[in-house]
Design a protein around this motif. Structure first.
Motif, PDB file in Angstrom:
ATOM      1  N   GLN D   5       3.377   1.495  10.195  1.00  0.00           N
ATOM      2  CA  GLN D   5       2.732   0.774   9.095  1.00  0.00           C
ATOM      3  C   GLN D   5       1.210   0.791   9.270  1.00  0.00           C
ATOM      4  O   GLN D   5       0.466   1.109   8.342  1.00  0.00           O
ATOM      5  CB  GLN D   5       3.249  -0.654   9.113  1.00  0.00           C
ATOM      6  N   THR D   8      -0.229   4.281   8.568  1.00  0.00           N
ATOM      7  CA  THR D   8      -0.332   4.640   7.148  1.00  0.00           C
ATOM      8  C   THR D   8      -1.454   3.869   6.466  1.00  0.00           C
ATOM      9  O   THR D   8      -2.243   4.435   5.717  1.00  0.00           O
ATOM     10  CB  THR D   8       1.002   4.370   6.431  1.00  0.00           C
ATOM     11  N   ILE D  12      -4.684   5.709   4.808  1.00  0.00           N
ATOM     12  CA  ILE D  12      -5.109   5.549   3.416  1.00  0.00           C
ATOM     13  C   ILE D  12      -6.578   5.143   3.347  1.00  0.00           C
ATOM     14  O   ILE D  12      -7.360   5.719   2.592  1.00  0.00           O
ATOM     15  CB  ILE D  12      -4.224   4.506   2.694  1.00  0.00           C
ATOM     16  N   ALA D  34      -3.830   9.877  -2.576  1.00  0.00           N
ATOM     17  CA  ALA D  34      -2.482  10.079  -2.032  1.00  0.00           C
ATOM     18  C   ALA D  34      -2.282  11.535  -1.617  1.00  0.00           C
ATOM     19  O   ALA D  34      -1.764  11.809  -0.530  1.00  0.00           O
ATOM     20  CB  ALA D  34      -1.439   9.678  -3.069  1.00  0.00           C
ATOM     21  N   ILE D  39       0.538  11.282   1.229  1.00  0.00           N
ATOM     22  CA  ILE D  39       1.522  10.207   1.061  1.00  0.00           C
ATOM     23  C   ILE D  39       1.828   9.993  -0.421  1.00  0.00           C
ATOM     24  O   ILE D  39       1.223  10.622  -1.286  1.00  0.00           O
ATOM     25  CB  ILE D  39       1.034   8.892   1.687  1.00  0.00           C
ATOM     26  N   ASN D  40       2.755   9.113  -0.692  1.00  0.00           N
ATOM     27  CA  ASN D  40       3.147   8.826  -2.069  1.00  0.00           C
ATOM     28  C   ASN D  40       2.165   7.867  -2.725  1.00  0.00           C
ATOM     29  O   ASN D  40       1.681   6.927  -2.104  1.00  0.00           O
ATOM     30  CB  ASN D  40       4.544   8.217  -2.074  1.00  0.00           C
ATOM     31  N   ARG D  41       1.927   8.118  -3.995  1.00  0.00           N
ATOM     32  CA  ARG D  41       0.953   7.325  -4.742  1.00  0.00           C
ATOM     33  C   ARG D  41       1.283   5.828  -4.708  1.00  0.00           C
ATOM     34  O   ARG D  41       0.395   4.980  -4.580  1.00  0.00           O
ATOM     35  CB  ARG D  41       0.928   7.806  -6.184  1.00  0.00           C
ATOM     36  N   LEU D  43       2.542   4.086  -2.478  1.00  0.00           N
ATOM     37  CA  LEU D  43       2.274   3.419  -1.196  1.00  0.00           C
ATOM     38  C   LEU D  43       0.929   2.712  -1.204  1.00  0.00           C
ATOM     39  O   LEU D  43       0.753   1.697  -0.525  1.00  0.00           O
ATOM     40  CB  LEU D  43       2.302   4.429  -0.065  1.00  0.00           C
ATOM     41  N   TYR D  47       0.586  -1.157   0.015  1.00  0.00           N
ATOM     42  CA  TYR D  47      -0.274  -1.663   1.089  1.00  0.00           C
ATOM     43  C   TYR D  47      -1.460  -2.480   0.594  1.00  0.00           C
ATOM     44  O   TYR D  47      -1.886  -3.421   1.241  1.00  0.00           O
ATOM     45  CB  TYR D  47      -0.774  -0.513   1.960  1.00  0.00           C
TER      46      TYR D  47
END
Lengths: 203, 203, 203, 203
Positions: D5, D8, D12, D34, D39-41, D43, D47
């Motif tokens: 966590q 990531t 970002i 992203a 990573i996925n949008r 996410l 966060y």
DNA sequence: GATGAATGAGTGTTCATTCAT
DNA sequence: GATGAATGAACACTCATTCAT
């Protein structure tokens, strides 16, 4: 790819196909397609990038399946008469579903003539070559009057396609309703065969 | 109405006709028409009320003249063969000028099928009646095989119109340039006559 | 061109200029501009073709007038000190009106560095040449310490522009309100002159 | 919070920082961030709640570290000259990494001036107090000409920051490529020191 | 009759955001 | 935690149409 995705993708294409080729809404907007499909307008862009790309996809796919169909008819060892008879069947029976496809194609081709070449690869050449040989034999044997391959094919396409292509106009001119016109179209199989070979369709 | 007024009205209609039926710009905007005609966009509304009304006017007029032309061919005492021969001439020679008219008609008819009825008055009925009688005589005399009046007319229209209608597609498929296709079209007069009557076009 | 047209054109440009350079709305939408100007959004396209073209027009015009201003300062027979003193005046007094112009320029330049060259023709070279000669004389005469022309100009621009450019940040850091900052800026004329020439600004 | 966590989250923020401050993509979309981070949008929203909140977080953190850096320079017992010399070093050497930070700050501050106050706590006051005393001593000792603390600090910041801030513009005006401009920036350490203290940088 | 100015409705497209899994 | 699917709001832009002159 999830099932849902495939379904939505397919739903959009199906809807577009229906609007474009079946209902004749050549210029169907993304809004129209989205409304008809019951989805959000933005999803079309999510799946296809742009209206034009959806359009090209649907057109290409429809053309492919059509070309395959035609090829599978002509690329056999059957006699010319059997082939033509099948061609007539396919065009009249099956293509009733998308009466505006031909029309659509013509309109689009007028704008961008170079596009068809991508959709119709060299298969065309092979088909023509096969039919050409068989046609020469028929003429040589005196079974049909002299005609060039080009005019023969155009006559065939004209007699099959025109009644589909011009359906709305002809239906009005001939004063036929949906059912009567359908009946008329099924009669045409015999009529076209007769016009081409000047003899009755067997059986 | 002053002369200038008439001239501008006519200029707008001519331009619209050219764009719609000749160049195939089905969706030609008022701006495009105004630019091509060298007039102000608002004038189109001044003279015709709206784009759609101009459109309908032009379509109606073109249809009228076409119907008149056809009627004048059939409403004579000539033989069927002469009439058909003239019909083929008119459709192939003259209609080259507006290759997209037919296509256009079909597309528009798909949207509003009730419109054609206004454009095609009861003349249609009279023409059919005349041809019907002559056709029956030919069949009775064994000069041509049995065919209904509807299929006979559709065959004729198909063989004449389809090559015009589908010009962009056929030109590509057959690999012909502008000139070659024009040549091909002129050959068709004989081909169509032969397909209809199963004999050569006289002289 | 009617008076109304000129007024609306000018109104749109003025409004855009204000939003872009004065209020710092770098990304002001056409809607924002239209609302602020009290006109319809489509008018922006009517007059300028696109948002980007309006943008470029406004930027180019502002740059031209600025370049002209600078050139008129340096292309005289005055002494270097008088020129610099005027430069400081112009930049600090006048450019308060468009505090975000510089900032804007930097942001845009980062995206498309080739654009400035179109906006800043060869005038730049001539100005530099003139200042260069005068600067060498000053250094040779021992009136100022050794410094290259590049660093001299960048120092000057930095001391003048930075307080305008970074106004929002500095105002907050220094805890000044609008009025106090304006006072601070006017004091800077002396401060900059002193930092450059290490002596007080005359009179 | 698991390790993954944290990673990531940090990834970002790092990516956003790079896009915002290093590449100058002020308007970098969540998709762009992203993609760059792999990573996925969605996410980003998981966060940080929203694009704007990520933005604020990254801005705040960058500001904090910057403020800390400055404080650590000035909150020592070193002489003013050493402090200033270090300040110049830090701003010119380190801040090359995020050339658009300053620019970014200014643009954002223009929209929401109240935001900076949260980012710049009362530390500011303490730093100013320290420098103020040392500056007065220098002036009293006749080592530098009279100047207020505000103008002194603004001069210093202007001479250091402006060349970074306006890099794209200056690079074009001065006709320097990447390498030449880097060289130019490193020369500036001496130039700035000289402009501030009117004497050469020791060693 | 004719024109330029102005508008409102609609188009394709983008984007941050939400949701179900 | 993480993802693909889906949405609503907004954007630049186009177009037929209207209006004042």
């Amino acid at each position: 790819m999830s099932l849902g995705q495939l379904e939505t993708r397919e739903l959009i294409k199906e809807t577009a196909r229906r609007l474009f080729f079946q209902k004749g809404h050549v210029k169907a907007t993304t809004q129209e397609i989205a409304d008809e499909a019951g989805i959000n307008r933005a999803l079309i862009h999510y799946y296809f990038g742009s209206r034009d790309l959806l359009f090209e996809k649907v057109l290409a796919e429809t053309m492919w399946s059509r070309t395959d169909e035609i090829e599978s008819i002509f690329a056999t060892n059957d006699s010319l008469r059997i082939k033509i008879s099948r061609f007539i069947d396919v065009f009249i029976d099956n293509h009733i579903d998308f009466p505006y496809l031909e029309n659509f194609l013509i309109t689009e081709m007028a704008k961008a003539p170079e596009r068809l070449k991508q959709l119709q690869p060299d298969k065309r050449g092979r088909i023509t070559a096969i039919v050409y040989r068989q046609l020469e034999e028929e003429i040589a044997a005196g079974l049909i009057g002299y005609i060039t391959i080009e005019h023969f094919m155009v006559n065939l396409m004209a007699l099959c396609n025109y009644p589909l292509l011009a359906m709305p106009v002809l239906q009005t001119i001939l004063g036929m309703d949906e059912k009567a016109y359908r009946e008329f179209l099924s009669e045409r199989k015999k009529v076209v065969y007769r016009a081409i070979f000047n003899e009755d369709l067997p059986n």
